[in-house]
Design a protein around this motif. Structure first.
Motif, PDB file in Angstrom:
ATOM      1  N   HIS A 175      53.406  33.621  36.369  1.00  0.00           N
ATOM      2  CA  HIS A 175      52.806  34.891  37.263  1.00  0.00           C
ATOM      3  C   HIS A 175      53.127  34.414  38.714  1.00  0.00           C
ATOM      4  O   HIS A 175      52.876  33.344  39.126  1.00  0.00           O
ATOM      5  N   ARG A 223      49.914  32.875  41.237  1.00  0.00           N
ATOM      6  CA  ARG A 223      49.154  31.949  40.269  1.00  0.00           C
ATOM      7  C   ARG A 223      50.007  30.758  39.873  1.00  0.00           C
ATOM      8  O   ARG A 223      49.492  29.605  39.837  1.00  0.00           O
ATOM      9  N   THR A 238      44.093  45.525  41.921  1.00  0.00           N
ATOM     10  CA  THR A 238      43.148  45.579  40.621  1.00  0.00           C
ATOM     11  C   THR A 238      44.114  45.105  39.459  1.00  0.00           C
ATOM     12  O   THR A 238      43.425  44.457  38.762  1.00  0.00           O
ATOM     13  N   TYR A 247      45.849  42.272  40.181  1.00  0.00           N
ATOM     14  CA  TYR A 247      45.374  40.820  40.278  1.00  0.00           C
ATOM     15  C   TYR A 247      43.970  40.528  39.906  1.00  0.00           C
ATOM     16  O   TYR A 247      43.708  39.291  39.551  1.00  0.00           O
ATOM     17  N   LEU A 248      43.050  41.326  39.845  1.00  0.00           N
ATOM     18  CA  LEU A 248      41.649  41.143  39.586  1.00  0.00           C
ATOM     19  C   LEU A 248      41.740  40.996  38.057  1.00  0.00           C
ATOM     20  O   LEU A 248      40.973  39.941  37.496  1.00  0.00           O
ATOM     21  N   TYR A 249      42.392  41.736  37.298  1.00  0.00           N
ATOM     22  CA  TYR A 249      42.626  41.664  35.990  1.00  0.00           C
ATOM     23  C   TYR A 249      43.141  40.253  35.504  1.00  0.00           C
ATOM     24  O   TYR A 249      42.809  39.537  34.400  1.00  0.00           O
ATOM     25  N   THR A 250      44.243  39.827  36.277  1.00  0.00           N
ATOM     26  CA  THR A 250      44.948  38.509  35.993  1.00  0.00           C
ATOM     27  C   THR A 250      44.522  37.456  36.767  1.00  0.00           C
ATOM     28  O   THR A 250      44.896  36.159  36.898  1.00  0.00           O
ATOM     29  N   ASP A 251      43.206  37.485  37.360  1.00  0.00           N
ATOM     30  CA  ASP A 251      42.539  36.211  38.240  1.00  0.00           C
ATOM     31  C   ASP A 251      43.403  35.753  39.179  1.00  0.00           C
ATOM     32  O   ASP A 251      43.386  34.602  39.265  1.00  0.00           O
ATOM     33  N   THR A 252      44.065  36.629  39.840  1.00  0.00           N
ATOM     34  CA  THR A 252      45.088  35.832  41.102  1.00  0.00           C
ATOM     35  C   THR A 252      44.758  36.565  42.261  1.00  0.00           C
ATOM     36  O   THR A 252      45.493  36.326  43.227  1.00  0.00           O
ATOM     37  N   THR A 253      43.678  37.416  42.507  1.00  0.00           N
ATOM     38  CA  THR A 253      43.180  37.863  43.802  1.00  0.00           C
ATOM     39  C   THR A 253      43.258  36.921  44.960  1.00  0.00           C
ATOM     40  O   THR A 253      43.821  37.178  45.964  1.00  0.00           O
ATOM     41  N   THR A 254      42.468  35.820  44.575  1.00  0.00           N
ATOM     42  CA  THR A 254      42.549  34.859  45.840  1.00  0.00           C
ATOM     43  C   THR A 254      43.741  34.443  46.387  1.00  0.00           C
ATOM     44  O   THR A 254      44.155  34.227  47.388  1.00  0.00           O
ATOM     45  N   GLU A 255      44.555  33.989  45.276  1.00  0.00           N
ATOM     46  CA  GLU A 255      45.908  33.288  45.771  1.00  0.00           C
ATOM     47  C   GLU A 255      46.738  34.425  46.240  1.00  0.00           C
ATOM     48  O   GLU A 255      47.645  34.207  47.314  1.00  0.00           O
TER      49      GLU A 255
END
Length: 428
Positions: A12, A15, A177, A179-187
């Motif tokens: 990904h 991430r 949205t 990236y929120l589901y894949t837990d990558t928003t911060t990156e």
């Protein structure tokens, strides 16, 4: 190409791959790798196709909205001729991809004077500008051009501006949205949205060489602007359209000269305004022989600059392409058809090898390798290497002694080879 290959392997963006390439450009590279793999020809043909598409889209918009007294394909011809000036214009870069969406937005932001009731077109125009920013983040500045187009053409300025702004933000909302589901928003925020803006001029190749290559487009632009200023006043819509292209020209220069690396490829943004203004010179009524002579001079100059090496005239022009080319792979006999991680900027080791671990971009890898005195940085290096360990490490930064001392469970497994700075993973 390396980025697309990494994504095609199932990792990904942001991430699992630390790179500041915009997400939509990364998607294009991923699709190309799925279709063609490591094919230089596929990348070149895609870039040439985009350049041709941009020229035709721009000319089609100019014809549809009757911004000139006569209809012809001179702007597209000038666009393609100047776009063949250097091989850098024919490289598949995020800037080239994003420039396509900027041109696509143009017909949706200039039609309000005729179709004021079709305000949904403004949303589409903003959406296209949002896609351009998702290809190359600095292109978000063209939202200024879109908002000024609302001032020039729209009847309800505030409502229309909000509609365009919503269109611009919509693709970002969808992406965040995801990236929120894949837990990558911060990156995503750190590596893409918060990338620092460099207010300095840093040339990837000597400024004199860039000036030599861009002299012909600059001459065409100056002559065209002088011709546009000397011609009589036109229709109100045509005058407003010309003002909008002035904004395009100024925004392009601002983006070009605030990049961290400036080379000929960054000047691709100037091709649309240069092609637009060139019509004022080439279609003027005075002295047709002079216009034909000038076009012939432009065409021959482009051909000589593009094919200076086969023609043997490069020693006279003194243009050096070496800053843009990969050097010889000194470690190739020891590292071939394997997995590699280079600690440094020697990307030539990846020509015959696959990159592993998220540290594809050495500049961004400094977040960890440049802070080896911090526990969190060392921990993240350990976690990344625990998931993937390259068969070879190429240490161009001289970090192996410290890495072996602080992470012996990982880097203690790498033994020196007969080649300088090259380490091989020892299997248990």
């Amino acid at each position: 190409m390396l980025l697309g290959e990494r994504l095609a392997d199932g990792y990904h963006m942001y991430r699992d791959v630390y790179d500041h390439t915009a997400p939509l450009s990364a998607l294009v590279f991923w699709l190309l790798d799925l279709i063609a793999g490591r094919s230089f020809l596929a990348y070149r043909l895609t870039a040439l196709g985009l350049l041709l598409l941009q020229a035709l889209l721009l000319n089609s918009t100019l014809l549809r909205h009757q911004v000139y007294p006569s209809k012809n394909y001179l702007p597209a011809l000038v666009y393609l001729v100047l776009g063949s000036l250097s091989f850098e214009f024919n490289m598949l870069t995020p800037l080239l991809i994003g420039n396509t969406f900027v041109i696509l937005s143009l017909p949706y932001i200039v039609t309000l004077s005729r179709e004021g009731y079709e305000n949904n077109r403004l949303f589409v125009g903003g959406f296209m500008l949002g896609l351009a920013a998702l290809c190359y983040l600095p292109l978000a500045l063209f939202l200024v051009m879109g908002l000024l187009a609302v001032v020039f053409f729209a009847s309800h300025t505030f409502r229309s501006s909000l509609l365009m702004l919503c269109g611009f933000l919509f693709p970002y909302a969808v992406l965040i949205t995801y990236y929120l589901y894949t837990d990558t928003t911060t990156e995503f925020i750190m590596l893409h949205l918060l990338r620092p803006w460099h207010l300095q001029v840093a040339f990837l190749r000597p400024p004199l060489e860039v000036a030599k290559l861009m002299a012909i487009p600059a001459l065409v632009l100056v002559v065209s602007l002088l011709s546009a200023a000397s011609q009589p006043q036109r229709l109100v819509f045509q005058v407003k359209f010309q003002q909008l292209l002035w904004v395009w020209l100024l925004l392009s220069l601002l983006i070009i000269f605030t990049r961290d690396e400036i080379t000929v490829a960054t000047f691709i943004l100037l091709l649309p305004p240069v092609a637009y203004f060139s019509e004022f010179f080439f279609d003027s009524a005075a002295k047709p022989w002079l216009r034909n002579l000038f076009f012939l001079f432009m065409l021959l100059s482009v051909l000589l600059l593009r094919y200076r090496l086969p023609l043997g005239i490069n020693p006279y022009l003194m243009l050096d392409e070496s800053p843009l080319l990969l050097g010889e792979q000194r470690g190739q006999p020891a590292v071939a058809n394997s997995t590699v991680l280079v600690l440094g900027n020697a990307v030539d080791y990846y020509i015959h090898n696959k990159p592993v671990t998220p540290y594809l971009n050495w500049e961004l890898a400094q977040r960890h390798f440049g802070r080896l005195d911090e526990y969190q940085a060392v921990l993240e290096i350990y976690q990344n290497f625990r998931q993937e360990m390259p068969a070879y490490l190429v240490d161009k930064a001289g970090l192996m002694p410290e890495l072996r001392y602080k992470l012996p469970a990982i880097f203690g497994r790498y033994a020196p080879t007969a080649y300088p700075d090259v380490y091989r993973l020892e299997t248990k």
